[in-house]
Write a protein that holds these residues in place. Structure first.
Motif, mmCIF file in Angstrom:
data_model
loop_
_atom_site.group_PDB
_atom_site.id
_atom_site.type_symbol
_atom_site.label_atom_id
_atom_site.label_comp_id
_atom_site.label_asym_id
_atom_site.label_seq_id
_atom_site.Cartn_x
_atom_site.Cartn_y
_atom_site.Cartn_z
ATOM 1 N N THR A 7 -32.887 -4.467 36.544
ATOM 2 C CA THR A 7 -32.715 -3.268 37.359
ATOM 3 C C THR A 7 -34.121 -2.807 37.732
ATOM 4 O OG1 THR A 7 -32.679 -1.857 35.399
ATOM 5 C CG2 THR A 7 -30.553 -2.599 36.259
ATOM 6 N N ARG A 9 -36.766 0.271 39.313
ATOM 7 C CA ARG A 9 -37.024 1.693 39.543
ATOM 8 C C ARG A 9 -38.520 1.879 39.747
ATOM 9 N NH1 ARG A 9 -39.420 3.988 35.137
ATOM 10 N NH2 ARG A 9 -39.115 2.948 33.128
ATOM 11 N N ARG A 69 -34.601 -4.826 31.740
ATOM 12 C CA ARG A 69 -33.388 -5.495 31.264
ATOM 13 C C ARG A 69 -32.974 -4.784 29.991
ATOM 14 N NH1 ARG A 69 -34.709 -11.892 31.790
ATOM 15 N NH2 ARG A 69 -34.171 -12.142 33.981
#
Length: 183
Positions: A7, A9, A69
C-alpha cells in the motif's frame, strides 16, 4: 506463495527515523549487502539523514512515497515536480525484500503519480555511473542513458565518503506518456 502488493502513502514527519533507517540499510554498511542495491563498496558514511528526509517531506513540490506491507515500511522513493519533468530519487527497498518485484511496484507507482498528479511527461533520475547492474535495472524499465554526467559531491559527507575517485552521476530519463490505443 504470493505476497500481497504494497500500500502506498505520502510520508509524514513521524516516519523520518524509519525512513532514514530504511535508506541506510539499503545502501550502506554490511546490512546493505543482503540486497543487490548496496553502495558499500563505493561509499562509506551516510546516504541520508533526518534533516534531508524532513526537507523532502516539507517540500510542497515533492512527495516521499512510502510503501508498506502489513503496516511495515518496506520501501520508499522521492518524486518531485520540476519545471519540465519529475525527478525520481531516494529509492530504497528493504535489502531482504529486493529482487521480488517490490521495487518495480514502487517505481510504477512513482511514475503514475508523476504523470497523473504532477502532469510530468518525463521522469529524470541520476545514478552513479559505475553502478552497471542498477543502470541495467532501469534500462529494462524503459529508462535511457543520456551520457550527461554531473560530478559526485566529493567533500560533502552528507552524500557519503567515497572509496574511489571516479564517481559521477549519469542522467537517465523516461517518457511517461502512455501509448495511444487504437482509434
Amino acid at each position: 506463495m504470493q505476497t500481497t502488493g504494497p500500500t502506498f502513502r505520502n510520508a509524514v514527519a513521524a516516519d523520518v527515523p524509519a525512513l532514514v533507517e530504511l535508506v541506510e540499510s539499503a545502501y550502506r554498511g554490511d546490512a546493505s549487502r543482503a540486497g543487490w542495491t548496496t553502495e558499500a563498496d563505493l561509499l562509506d558514511g551516510q546516504r541520508t539523514d533526518a534533516d534531508g528526509v524532513r526537507e523532502i517531506i516539507d517540500d510542497p513540490r515533492a512527495v516521499l512515497l512510502v510503501a508498506e506491507r502489513a503496516g511495515e515500511l518496506v520501501a520508499c522513493c522521492h518524486v518531485e515536480g520540476r519545471s519540465d519533468h519529475a525527478y525520481f530519487g531516494m529509492f530504497a527497498v528493504r535489502p531482504q525484500l529486493q529482487g521480488g518485484g517490490l521495487g518495480a511496484s514502487v517505481l510504477a507507482e512513482a511514475e503514475r503519480r508523476a504523470r497523473e498528479e504532477l502532469g510530468a511527461a518525463r521522469m529524470h533520475m541520476t545514478v552513479i555511473r559505475v553502478r552497471a547492474e542498477l543502470i541495467a535495472y532501469y534500462e529494462r524499465r524503459g529508462y535511457v542513458r543520456t551520457g550527461q554526467l554531473s560530478p559526485f559531491p566529493y567533500g560533502d559527507e552528507r552524500f557519503g565518503v567515497p572509496k574511489r575517485q571516479d564517481l559521477a552521476f549519469e542522467l537517465l530519463t523516461k517518457s511517461l506518456r502512455l501509448p495511444e490505443g487504437p482509434r
